[in-house]
Design a protein around this motif. Structure first.
Motif, PDB file in Angstrom:
ATOM      1  N   UNK A 318     -67.057  85.738 -34.200  1.00  0.00           N
ATOM      2  CA  UNK A 318     -66.281  85.749 -35.441  1.00  0.00           C
ATOM      3  C   UNK A 318     -67.237  85.780 -36.625  1.00  0.00           C
ATOM      4  N   UNK A 319     -66.898  86.564 -37.641  1.00  0.00           N
ATOM      5  CA  UNK A 319     -67.697  86.556 -38.866  1.00  0.00           C
ATOM      6  C   UNK A 319     -67.555  85.191 -39.542  1.00  0.00           C
ATOM      7  N   UNK A 320     -68.437  84.908 -40.494  1.00  0.00           N
ATOM      8  CA  UNK A 320     -68.368  83.625 -41.193  1.00  0.00           C
ATOM      9  C   UNK A 320     -67.033  83.452 -41.911  1.00  0.00           C
ATOM     10  N   UNK A 321     -66.537  84.495 -42.546  1.00  0.00           N
ATOM     11  CA  UNK A 321     -65.244  84.393 -43.229  1.00  0.00           C
ATOM     12  C   UNK A 321     -64.122  84.159 -42.230  1.00  0.00           C
ATOM     13  N   UNK A 322     -64.159  84.839 -41.101  1.00  0.00           N
ATOM     14  CA  UNK A 322     -63.151  84.615 -40.066  1.00  0.00           C
ATOM     15  C   UNK A 322     -63.237  83.186 -39.538  1.00  0.00           C
ATOM     16  N   UNK A 323     -64.451  82.714 -39.354  1.00  0.00           N
ATOM     17  CA  UNK A 323     -64.643  81.357 -38.843  1.00  0.00           C
ATOM     18  C   UNK A 323     -64.043  80.328 -39.798  1.00  0.00           C
ATOM     19  N   UNK A 324     -64.305  80.482 -41.070  1.00  0.00           N
ATOM     20  CA  UNK A 324     -63.824  79.503 -42.045  1.00  0.00           C
ATOM     21  C   UNK A 324     -62.303  79.456 -42.123  1.00  0.00           C
ATOM     22  N   UNK A 325     -61.645  80.582 -41.898  1.00  0.00           N
ATOM     23  CA  UNK A 325     -60.170  80.570 -41.968  1.00  0.00           C
ATOM     24  C   UNK A 325     -59.562  79.742 -40.850  1.00  0.00           C
ATOM     25  N   UNK A 327     -60.394  76.722 -40.188  1.00  0.00           N
ATOM     26  CA  UNK A 327     -60.398  75.320 -40.603  1.00  0.00           C
ATOM     27  C   UNK A 327     -59.074  74.979 -41.288  1.00  0.00           C
ATOM     28  N   UNK A 328     -58.569  73.786 -40.999  1.00  0.00           N
ATOM     29  CA  UNK A 328     -57.340  73.331 -41.657  1.00  0.00           C
ATOM     30  C   UNK A 328     -57.601  72.860 -43.068  1.00  0.00           C
ATOM     31  N   UNK A 329     -58.862  72.819 -43.489  1.00  0.00           N
ATOM     32  CA  UNK A 329     -59.206  72.341 -44.829  1.00  0.00           C
ATOM     33  C   UNK A 329     -59.441  73.480 -45.815  1.00  0.00           C
ATOM     34  N   UNK A 330     -59.289  74.737 -45.388  1.00  0.00           N
ATOM     35  CA  UNK A 330     -59.491  75.853 -46.318  1.00  0.00           C
ATOM     36  C   UNK A 330     -58.206  76.151 -47.072  1.00  0.00           C
TER      37      UNK A 330
END
Length: 330
Positions: A318-325, A327-330
């Motif tokens: 997963x790309x970094x942006x995909x990874x961050x999405x 998270x329940x905190x984004x």
């Protein structure tokens, strides 16, 4: 392909028997090492910063509520709650490779409405202010909400000391070892091993057409001197059943990089396995087995389907942006 103690079937297979050994196995826990960690990471994509800003006189007075030289009171962090049924994939006080994610699993699914609060109970501190994020992963063998992983934006820096706290009652400390990244090109039947600044090329045989090795980035979860693999567990009839040596475990579905007698003939020339990556019996397999540790990275290029994030440690696909999405905190 199948492995010792394996049950069930899967669409993809490994590389044992007449055409190589299997790809069904278990993720085993490795890890642990002494870590004295300084900078904190919590939640999504937060980078820890040590110390405070500069300022004297009027600036300092403004920052401290009007009293020069007297620091303002800082709010105390809330104490962590207990996380019942939480487990961390890395044992305490060990050493892992640069690709190892921190994976926390739960005995029962965490409801979507509770995931943000659960993430707040997960704390990662590092010795060098590593940027990283938690992300909820659908594990191949678990229900949605039973696994959340932490990975840096890029691979861990060798030598990083890490402490992870999963709630009030569970702490793990580990150290990131030297970097080892092995890249398998199924088109040229070659594996390039980059370790400690040196590079060598190794002939391999990968999945035959129709039984292709997973494409993408995988992380070593464990290794075993011998693994029993049974083709009947994965729908390949009586193609193979036996022990295969120097087995480096890459996916939950059973992908291994291991010794395969067929590689004596076909490594560097042709892909003939049921999906695993085969190495010759002339010491090639034993050498790689001896130097690899859990958390090391194996990347496959030139193949077809990319391995899923939850099939072992496929987090890096997963790309970094995909990874961050995730998270329940984004």
């Amino acid at each position: 392909m199948g492995t010792m103690g394996s049950t069930g079937t899967t669409r993809r297979a490994g590389s044992a028997g007449a055409a190589g050994a299997g790809r069904l196995g278990r993720v085993r826990v490795w890890g642990a090492a002494l870590a004295v960690c300084a900078l904190a990471l919590t939640g999504c994509s937060a980078q820890a910063v040590a110390g405070g800003g500069k300022g004297t006189g009027a600036d300092a007075a403004a920052k401290t509520g009007g009293t020069t030289g007297v620091p303002a009171a800082q709010p105390k962090p809330k104490p962590l709650k207990s996380l019942a049924g939480a487990r961390v994939n890395i044992a305490d006080r060990g050493t892992v490779g640069v690709g190892m994610p921190i994976s926390v699993t739960f005995s029962r699914p965490v409801p979507a409405a509770e995931r943000a609060d659960t993430e707040r109970q997960l704390k990662v501190t590092t010795s060098n202010g590593t940027t990283g994020s938690w992300s909820w992963i659908k594990d191949r063998n678990l229900l949605d909400g039973q696994r959340v992983d932490f990975r840096p934006r890029t691979y861990w820096k060798p030598g990083t000391e890490v402490t992870v706290r999963a709630g009030a009652d569970l702490t793990r400390r580990f150290t990131v070892g030297r970097s080892l990244v092995a890249t398998v090109d199924v088109r040229t039947h070659t594996m390039t091993v980059e370790k400690d600044g040196s590079t060598r090329r190794v002939p391999v045989t990968a999945g035959a057409p129709g039984m292709d090795t997973w494409n993408g980035t995988m992380v070593v979860s464990d290794k075993q001197r011998r693994v029993f693999m049974d083709s009947r567990t994965v729908g390949y009839g009586d193609s193979y059943a036996g022990y295969y040596a120097y087995a480096v475990h890459l996916t939950t579905s059973g992908t291994y990089l291991h010794q395969n007698p067929k590689a004596n003939t076909y490594a560097g020339r042709q892909n003939v396995t049921h999906g695993c990556i085969g190495l010759a019996t002339d010491g090639t397999a034993s050498r790689f087995y001896g130097e690899v540790i859990p958390g090391d990275v194996v990347k496959v290029t030139g193949s077809t389907e990319t391995v899923a994030a939850g099939n072992g440690y496929g987090d890096w696909n997963l790309s970094w942006d995909q990874w961050r999405t995730g998270s329940a905190l984004t």
